[in-house]
Design a protein around this motif. Structure first.
Motif, PDB file in Angstrom:
ATOM      1  N   GLY A  15     -17.587  21.409  94.189  1.00 41.54           N
ATOM      2  CA  GLY A  15     -18.768  22.256  94.112  1.00 41.54           C
ATOM      3  C   GLY A  15     -18.880  23.227  95.268  1.00 41.54           C
ATOM      4  N   VAL A  16     -18.510  22.774  96.481  1.00 39.72           N
ATOM      5  CA  VAL A  16     -18.625  23.624  97.661  1.00 39.72           C
ATOM      6  C   VAL A  16     -17.644  24.793  97.595  1.00 39.72           C
ATOM      7  CG1 VAL A  16     -18.168  23.689 100.152  1.00 39.72           C
ATOM      8  CG2 VAL A  16     -19.577  21.872  99.201  1.00 39.72           C
ATOM      9  N   VAL A  17     -16.406  24.533  97.176  1.00 37.66           N
ATOM     10  CA  VAL A  17     -15.393  25.593  97.147  1.00 37.66           C
ATOM     11  C   VAL A  17     -15.803  26.724  96.213  1.00 37.66           C
ATOM     12  CG1 VAL A  17     -13.009  26.134  96.506  1.00 37.66           C
ATOM     13  CG2 VAL A  17     -13.506  24.086  97.827  1.00 37.66           C
ATOM     14  N   LYS A  18     -16.468  26.404  95.108  1.00 36.14           N
ATOM     15  CA  LYS A  18     -16.840  27.443  94.143  1.00 36.14           C
ATOM     16  C   LYS A  18     -18.288  27.919  94.317  1.00 36.14           C
ATOM     17  CE  LYS A  18     -18.122  24.193  90.461  1.00 36.14           C
ATOM     18  NZ  LYS A  18     -17.833  23.748  89.093  1.00 36.14           N
ATOM     19  N   THR A  19     -18.878  27.699  95.484  1.00 32.05           N
ATOM     20  CA  THR A  19     -20.253  28.129  95.736  1.00 32.05           C
ATOM     21  C   THR A  19     -20.383  29.644  95.607  1.00 32.05           C
ATOM     22  OG1 THR A  19     -20.631  26.287  97.265  1.00 32.05           O
ATOM     23  CG2 THR A  19     -22.120  28.161  97.427  1.00 32.05           C
ATOM     24  N   TYR A  20     -21.211  30.069  94.696  1.00 29.83           N
ATOM     25  CA  TYR A  20     -21.420  31.509  94.492  1.00 29.83           C
ATOM     26  C   TYR A  20     -22.858  31.826  94.101  1.00 29.83           C
ATOM     27  CZ  TYR A  20     -21.455  36.047  92.186  1.00 29.83           C
ATOM     28  OH  TYR A  20     -21.776  37.329  91.800  1.00 29.83           O
ATOM     29  N   ASP A  21     -23.347  31.196  93.013  1.00 30.97           N
ATOM     30  CA  ASP A  21     -24.623  31.609  92.447  1.00 30.97           C
ATOM     31  C   ASP A  21     -25.804  31.392  93.376  1.00 30.97           C
ATOM     32  OD1 ASP A  21     -23.727  29.065  91.934  1.00 30.97           O
ATOM     33  OD2 ASP A  21     -24.107  29.129  89.792  1.00 30.97           O
ATOM     34  N   ILE A  22     -25.800  30.299  94.148  1.00 30.66           N
ATOM     35  CA  ILE A  22     -26.932  30.060  95.041  1.00 30.66           C
ATOM     36  C   ILE A  22     -26.921  31.053  96.197  1.00 30.66           C
ATOM     37  CG2 ILE A  22     -25.809  28.349  96.554  1.00 30.66           C
ATOM     38  CD1 ILE A  22     -28.508  26.791  96.378  1.00 30.66           C
ATOM     39  N   VAL A  23     -25.717  31.472  96.632  1.00 31.43           N
ATOM     40  CA  VAL A  23     -25.606  32.504  97.670  1.00 31.43           C
ATOM     41  C   VAL A  23     -26.115  33.836  97.131  1.00 31.43           C
ATOM     42  CG1 VAL A  23     -23.992  33.812  99.104  1.00 31.43           C
ATOM     43  CG2 VAL A  23     -23.686  31.349  98.828  1.00 31.43           C
ATOM     44  N   LEU A  24     -25.718  34.155  95.904  1.00 28.94           N
ATOM     45  CA  LEU A  24     -26.159  35.397  95.272  1.00 28.94           C
ATOM     46  C   LEU A  24     -27.679  35.444  95.160  1.00 28.94           C
ATOM     47  CD1 LEU A  24     -25.263  38.008  93.715  1.00 28.94           C
ATOM     48  CD2 LEU A  24     -25.411  36.628  91.635  1.00 28.94           C
ATOM     49  N   ALA A  25     -28.289  34.331  94.768  1.00 28.78           N
ATOM     50  CA  ALA A  25     -29.732  34.306  94.553  1.00 28.78           C
ATOM     51  C   ALA A  25     -30.517  34.316  95.860  1.00 28.78           C
ATOM     52  CB  ALA A  25     -30.113  33.071  93.738  1.00 28.78           C
ATOM     53  N   MET A  26     -30.003  33.668  96.898  1.00 26.67           N
ATOM     54  CA  MET A  26     -30.770  33.528  98.131  1.00 26.67           C
ATOM     55  C   MET A  26     -30.566  34.689  99.098  1.00 26.67           C
ATOM     56  SD  MET A  26     -30.632  29.455  99.020  1.00 26.67           S
ATOM     57  CE  MET A  26     -31.768  29.631 100.390  1.00 26.67           C
ATOM     58  N   THR A  27     -29.322  35.115  99.300  1.00 26.93           N
ATOM     59  CA  THR A  27     -29.045  36.108 100.350  1.00 26.93           C
ATOM     60  C   THR A  27     -28.196  37.272  99.879  1.00 26.93           C
ATOM     61  OG1 THR A  27     -27.028  34.961 101.069  1.00 26.93           O
ATOM     62  CG2 THR A  27     -29.101  34.265 102.090  1.00 26.93           C
ATOM     63  N   ASN A  28     -27.570  37.144  98.692  1.00 24.04           N
ATOM     64  CA  ASN A  28     -26.617  38.157  98.224  1.00 24.04           C
ATOM     65  C   ASN A  28     -25.532  38.408  99.276  1.00 24.04           C
ATOM     66  OD1 ASN A  28     -25.574  39.857  96.273  1.00 24.04           O
ATOM     67  ND2 ASN A  28     -26.779  41.617  96.941  1.00 24.04           N
ATOM     68  N   GLY A  29     -25.145  37.342  99.969  1.00 19.12           N
ATOM     69  CA  GLY A  29     -24.098  37.442 100.978  1.00 19.12           C
ATOM     70  C   GLY A  29     -24.577  37.822 102.356  1.00 19.12           C
ATOM     71  N   GLY A  30     -25.830  38.213 102.501  1.00 17.22           N
ATOM     72  CA  GLY A  30     -26.332  38.703 103.775  1.00 17.22           C
ATOM     73  C   GLY A  30     -26.977  37.618 104.623  1.00 17.22           C
ATOM     74  N   PRO A  31     -27.548  38.012 105.753  1.00 16.78           N
ATOM     75  CA  PRO A  31     -27.550  39.365 106.326  1.00 16.78           C
ATOM     76  C   PRO A  31     -26.139  39.831 106.679  1.00 16.78           C
ATOM     77  CG  PRO A  31     -29.161  37.948 107.429  1.00 16.78           C
ATOM     78  CD  PRO A  31     -28.297  37.059 106.597  1.00 16.78           C
ATOM     79  N   GLY A  32     -25.831  41.056 106.327  1.00 14.85           N
ATOM     80  CA  GLY A  32     -24.469  41.555 106.511  1.00 14.85           C
ATOM     81  C   GLY A  32     -23.519  40.805 105.603  1.00 14.85           C
ATOM     82  N   THR A  33     -22.556  40.133 106.207  1.00  7.82           N
ATOM     83  CA  THR A  33     -21.612  39.294 105.451  1.00  7.82           C
ATOM     84  C   THR A  33     -21.650  37.854 105.968  1.00  7.82           C
ATOM     85  OG1 THR A  33     -19.811  39.905 106.975  1.00  7.82           O
ATOM     86  CG2 THR A  33     -20.080  41.241 104.991  1.00  7.82           C
TER      87      THR A  33
END
Length: 298
Positions: free
Chosen positions: A224-242
């Motif tokens: 689950g950790v290796v494929k973490t994407y959707d929760i990052v997209l919803a919470m920060t969209n990769g930010g602040p910055g990267t």
């Protein structure tokens, strides 16, 4: 003839499933590896130039954002492992108390019914200083309280970890509870008769008996950790910055935003290797433990 057909028919029934697996799974992996050695950008380019066959990988490991995403996945793995520890503690408490077991199991399992996108949005609201926990604490008079983690590159990843733990805690609790219920009741009774203390009972007896459950949780957590994407997209969209990019976020960004198929494929191949490096040792340890148990039973 009928006997021979009965032996062959199960193998024939598996042919469609095996074909789909080979084409959709193994074929996709092979195609991704091939693309990672090409100059494919917006559209696939299947020609491999021997002079620059490893160009995408050279670029990848000199990319600071990729290295940030690798560090983040390690931090996420370590932080999210708390869900397993807390899940075991909750399971032990529910198993010990018995009363209200169904109620508490339902309450803690409820977050699992919510998608990671919804989870991320809810936790983004909670971290919002004007709407969430910080505003609530300020209204109570605690003016120095600061819960705006997502705005700080140093703490944003910990906000994602907190949301991930909340989402997965009930699942690991349920697995641990099932493991505890599989333990023979005579072991609990014998420990009480012998006067074994609470801590010794769990540390020296119960936890070693649940090693397969812990291994299962570790395998599921790592995947689950290796494929973490959707929760990052919803919470920060990769930010602040990267600051909160993960390998999965990097792959999708390289494909959708940069329109670089070759670069996205190279990062996807490294994701596959990371998954294999974590998953295969855990599977081998599990298989070795099973063989030891079978040998001891004989």
């Amino acid at each position: 003839m009928a006997l021979r057909w009965s032996k062959v028919s199960p193998q024939l029934a598996l042919i469609p499933a095996l074909t789909v697996t080979l084409v959709a799974f193994a074929g996709a992996i092979g195609c991704t590896i091939w693309m990672s050695f090409t100059r494919s950008r917006r559209f696939p380019d299947y020609a491999i130039d021997p002079a620059v066959w490893a160009r995408q990988y050279d670029r990848l490991f000199s990319d600071g954002v990729w290295m940030t995403s690798l560090r983040n996945v390690v931090v996420l793995a370590i932080g999210s492992a708390l869900a397993i520890v807390l899940g075991f503690i909750l399971a032990a408490m529910i198993e010990k108390e018995k009363r209200g077991e169904g109620f508490f199991r339902t309450i803690f399992l409820y977050p699992l019914a919510v998608s990671l996108i919804v989870t991320g949005i809810v936790w983004r609201w909670m971290f919002n200083p004007a709407l969430g926990v910080q505003n609530f604490l300020h209204q109570l008079g605690w003016e120095s309280a600061n819960f705006n983690w997502l705005a700080d590159p140093a703490t944003a990843i910990y906000g994602i970890i907190l949301a991930s733990i909340w989402h997965g805690l009930g699942f690991y609790m349920a697995l641990m509870l099932a493991g505890l219920k599989s333990i023979n009741t005579e072991i609990w009774s014998a420990a009480k008769l012998d006067g074994v203390s609470f801590w010794r009972l769990y540390v020296e007896i119960i936890i070693p008996m649940l090693k397969f459950t812990f291994l299962t949780c570790a395998i599921l957590l790592s995947l689950g950790v290796v494929k973490t994407y959707d929760i990052v997209l919803a919470m920060t969209n990769g930010g602040p910055g990267t600051s909160t990019w993960t390998p999965a976020y990097f792959v999708i960004n390289a494909y959708s935003t940069r329109s670089n198929i070759g670069y996205a494929s190279a990062s996807a191949v490294i994701m596959l290797l990371i998954t294999a490096a974590v998953f295969l040792p855990l599977m081998l340890v599990t298989a070795w433990q099973v063989r030891r148990r079978q040998a001891a039973a004989v």
